[in-house]
Write a protein that holds these residues in place. Structure first.
Motif, PDB file in Angstrom:
ATOM      1  N   ALA A  21      14.765 -12.676  10.896  1.00  0.00           N
ATOM      2  CA  ALA A  21      15.398 -11.374  10.655  1.00  0.00           C
ATOM      3  C   ALA A  21      14.376 -10.253  10.491  1.00  0.00           C
ATOM      4  N   GLN A  22      13.094 -10.595  10.294  1.00  0.00           N
ATOM      5  CA  GLN A  22      12.088  -9.566  10.123  1.00  0.00           C
ATOM      6  C   GLN A  22      11.971  -8.730  11.393  1.00  0.00           C
ATOM      7  N   THR A  23      11.763  -7.442  11.224  1.00  0.00           N
ATOM      8  CA  THR A  23      11.633  -6.542  12.349  1.00  0.00           C
ATOM      9  C   THR A  23      10.276  -6.732  13.004  1.00  0.00           C
ATOM     10  N   LYS A  24      10.280  -6.875  14.298  1.00  0.00           N
ATOM     11  CA  LYS A  24       9.043  -7.054  15.051  1.00  0.00           C
ATOM     12  C   LYS A  24       8.316  -5.715  15.137  1.00  0.00           C
ATOM     13  N   THR A  25       7.014  -5.742  14.918  1.00  0.00           N
ATOM     14  CA  THR A  25       6.218  -4.522  15.005  1.00  0.00           C
ATOM     15  C   THR A  25       6.074  -4.108  16.468  1.00  0.00           C
ATOM     16  N   PRO A  26       5.948  -2.797  16.741  1.00  0.00           N
ATOM     17  CA  PRO A  26       5.828  -2.346  18.126  1.00  0.00           C
ATOM     18  C   PRO A  26       4.472  -2.676  18.757  1.00  0.00           C
ATOM     19  N   PHE A  27       3.471  -2.949  17.927  1.00  0.00           N
ATOM     20  CA  PHE A  27       2.140  -3.326  18.406  1.00  0.00           C
ATOM     21  C   PHE A  27       1.361  -3.911  17.236  1.00  0.00           C
ATOM     22  N   GLY A  41       3.068  -1.360   3.131  1.00  0.00           N
ATOM     23  CA  GLY A  41       4.064  -2.430   3.119  1.00  0.00           C
ATOM     24  C   GLY A  41       4.328  -2.978   4.501  1.00  0.00           C
ATOM     25  N   LYS A  42       5.422  -3.725   4.624  1.00  0.00           N
ATOM     26  CA  LYS A  42       5.824  -4.309   5.898  1.00  0.00           C
ATOM     27  C   LYS A  42       6.407  -3.228   6.805  1.00  0.00           C
ATOM     28  N   TYR A  43       6.241  -3.424   8.103  1.00  0.00           N
ATOM     29  CA  TYR A  43       6.749  -2.466   9.078  1.00  0.00           C
ATOM     30  C   TYR A  43       8.251  -2.254   8.914  1.00  0.00           C
ATOM     31  N   ASN A  44       8.657  -0.987   8.907  1.00  0.00           N
ATOM     32  CA  ASN A  44      10.062  -0.606   8.837  1.00  0.00           C
ATOM     33  C   ASN A  44      10.296   0.446   9.924  1.00  0.00           C
ATOM     34  N   PRO A  45      11.129   0.170  10.912  1.00  0.00           N
ATOM     35  CA  PRO A  45      11.320   1.127  12.003  1.00  0.00           C
ATOM     36  C   PRO A  45      12.054   2.400  11.593  1.00  0.00           C
ATOM     37  N   LYS A  46      12.714   2.400  10.433  1.00  0.00           N
ATOM     38  CA  LYS A  46      13.485   3.577  10.010  1.00  0.00           C
ATOM     39  C   LYS A  46      12.617   4.612   9.314  1.00  0.00           C
ATOM     40  N   VAL A  47      11.819   4.200   8.332  1.00  0.00           N
ATOM     41  CA  VAL A  47      10.938   5.130   7.619  1.00  0.00           C
ATOM     42  C   VAL A  47       9.945   4.336   6.767  1.00  0.00           C
ATOM     43  N   MET A  48       8.722   4.866   6.655  1.00  0.00           N
ATOM     44  CA  MET A  48       7.700   4.266   5.803  1.00  0.00           C
ATOM     45  C   MET A  48       7.080   5.365   4.949  1.00  0.00           C
ATOM     46  N   LYS A  49       6.807   5.045   3.694  1.00  0.00           N
ATOM     47  CA  LYS A  49       6.173   6.015   2.793  1.00  0.00           C
ATOM     48  C   LYS A  49       4.679   5.724   2.723  1.00  0.00           C
ATOM     49  N   VAL A  50       3.890   6.785   2.864  1.00  0.00           N
ATOM     50  CA  VAL A  50       2.439   6.690   2.787  1.00  0.00           C
ATOM     51  C   VAL A  50       1.997   7.444   1.544  1.00  0.00           C
ATOM     52  N   ASP A  51       1.244   6.771   0.680  1.00  0.00           N
ATOM     53  CA  ASP A  51       0.778   7.363  -0.587  1.00  0.00           C
ATOM     54  C   ASP A  51      -0.738   7.309  -0.665  1.00  0.00           C
ATOM     55  N   PHE A  52      -1.399   8.417  -0.366  1.00  0.00           N
ATOM     56  CA  PHE A  52      -2.847   8.495  -0.530  1.00  0.00           C
ATOM     57  C   PHE A  52      -3.152   8.984  -1.940  1.00  0.00           C
ATOM     58  N   LYS A  53      -4.009   8.267  -2.641  1.00  0.00           N
ATOM     59  CA  LYS A  53      -4.313   8.578  -4.043  1.00  0.00           C
ATOM     60  C   LYS A  53      -5.386   9.667  -4.201  1.00  0.00           C
ATOM     61  N   LYS A  54      -6.408   9.667  -3.333  1.00  0.00           N
ATOM     62  CA  LYS A  54      -7.563  10.566  -3.514  1.00  0.00           C
ATOM     63  C   LYS A  54      -7.167  12.032  -3.604  1.00  0.00           C
ATOM     64  N   TYR A  55      -6.245  12.468  -2.752  1.00  0.00           N
ATOM     65  CA  TYR A  55      -5.829  13.870  -2.764  1.00  0.00           C
ATOM     66  C   TYR A  55      -4.391  14.034  -3.228  1.00  0.00           C
ATOM     67  N   GLY A  56      -3.774  12.950  -3.733  1.00  0.00           N
ATOM     68  CA  GLY A  56      -2.392  13.019  -4.185  1.00  0.00           C
ATOM     69  C   GLY A  56      -1.442  13.360  -3.058  1.00  0.00           C
ATOM     70  N   GLU A  57      -1.751  12.898  -1.879  1.00  0.00           N
ATOM     71  CA  GLU A  57      -0.961  13.218  -0.688  1.00  0.00           C
ATOM     72  C   GLU A  57       0.008  12.081  -0.393  1.00  0.00           C
ATOM     73  N   ASN A  58       1.265  12.423  -0.178  1.00  0.00           N
ATOM     74  CA  ASN A  58       2.229  11.409   0.240  1.00  0.00           C
ATOM     75  C   ASN A  58       3.183  12.021   1.251  1.00  0.00           C
ATOM     76  N   PHE A  59       3.607  11.190   2.183  1.00  0.00           N
ATOM     77  CA  PHE A  59       4.528  11.643   3.216  1.00  0.00           C
ATOM     78  C   PHE A  59       5.272  10.447   3.782  1.00  0.00           C
ATOM     79  N   PHE A  60       6.306  10.735   4.557  1.00  0.00           N
ATOM     80  CA  PHE A  60       7.128   9.718   5.191  1.00  0.00           C
ATOM     81  C   PHE A  60       6.932   9.803   6.703  1.00  0.00           C
ATOM     82  N   VAL A  61       6.864   8.642   7.338  1.00  0.00           N
ATOM     83  CA  VAL A  61       6.697   8.583   8.789  1.00  0.00           C
ATOM     84  C   VAL A  61       7.526   7.446   9.369  1.00  0.00           C
ATOM     85  N   LYS A  62       7.717   7.516  10.670  1.00  0.00           N
ATOM     86  CA  LYS A  62       8.194   6.362  11.424  1.00  0.00           C
ATOM     87  C   LYS A  62       7.421   6.384  12.733  1.00  0.00           C
TER      88      LYS A  62
END
Length: 139
Positions: free
Chosen positions: A18-24, A76-97
């Motif tokens: 059931a795990q989603t296959k990564t695109p690459f 985390g594990k690949y999610n085709p809908k949305v992934m959260k990225v949390d960079f600590k050094k500059y307190g930067e976070n964003f969502f991507v797919k």
């Protein structure tokens, strides 16, 4: 007891399929927000592992003193809908797919964002906002 053991094995098998296959698998670089010469804009990359773990990182070189700042985080594990990225050094976070060829800046629900910050200098002349996306480049 054999029935319980068989049921457990069946459940594990179903979950693994059931795990989603990564695109690459491998590392790709991207620049969603266009930088300008001399700005020291970070260059981002993502690294997809065979087990489905996705790492995001950046390299930024200070234009004044040439010092390099880097960070790599596990998203985390690949999610085709949305992934959260949390960079600590500059307190930067964003969502991507992302897919095989492109990456998109999204909101937390996975809706692709539009912003004037995502326009190249050429696009800025004709558009108020642009889709926040980038090609994924093999390194």
């Amino acid at each position: 007891m054999k029935k319980i053991f068989s049921l457990v094995i069946l459940c594990i098998s179903i979950l693994s399929f059931a795990q989603t296959k990564t695109p690459f698998v491998g590392q790709r670089s991207f620049d969603i927000i266009e930088g300008y010469s001399g700005s020291g804009t970070p260059h981002y990359y993502l690294d997809v592992k065979k087990n489905g773990d996705v790492y995001f990182g950046f390299v930024q070189i200070n234009q004044a003193d040439r010092t390099e700042t880097t960070e790599k985080v596990n998203a985390g594990k690949y999610n085709p809908k949305v992934m959260k990225v949390d960079f600590k050094k500059y307190g930067e976070n964003f969502f991507v797919k992302f897919d095989k060829d492109n990456i998109y800046l999204t909101d937390k629900e996975g809706n692709i964002q539009k912003s004037e910050d995502c326009c190249s200098s050429m696009e800025s002349a004709t558009n108020d906002t642009c889709t926040c996306e980038s090609k994924l480049y093999k390194e």
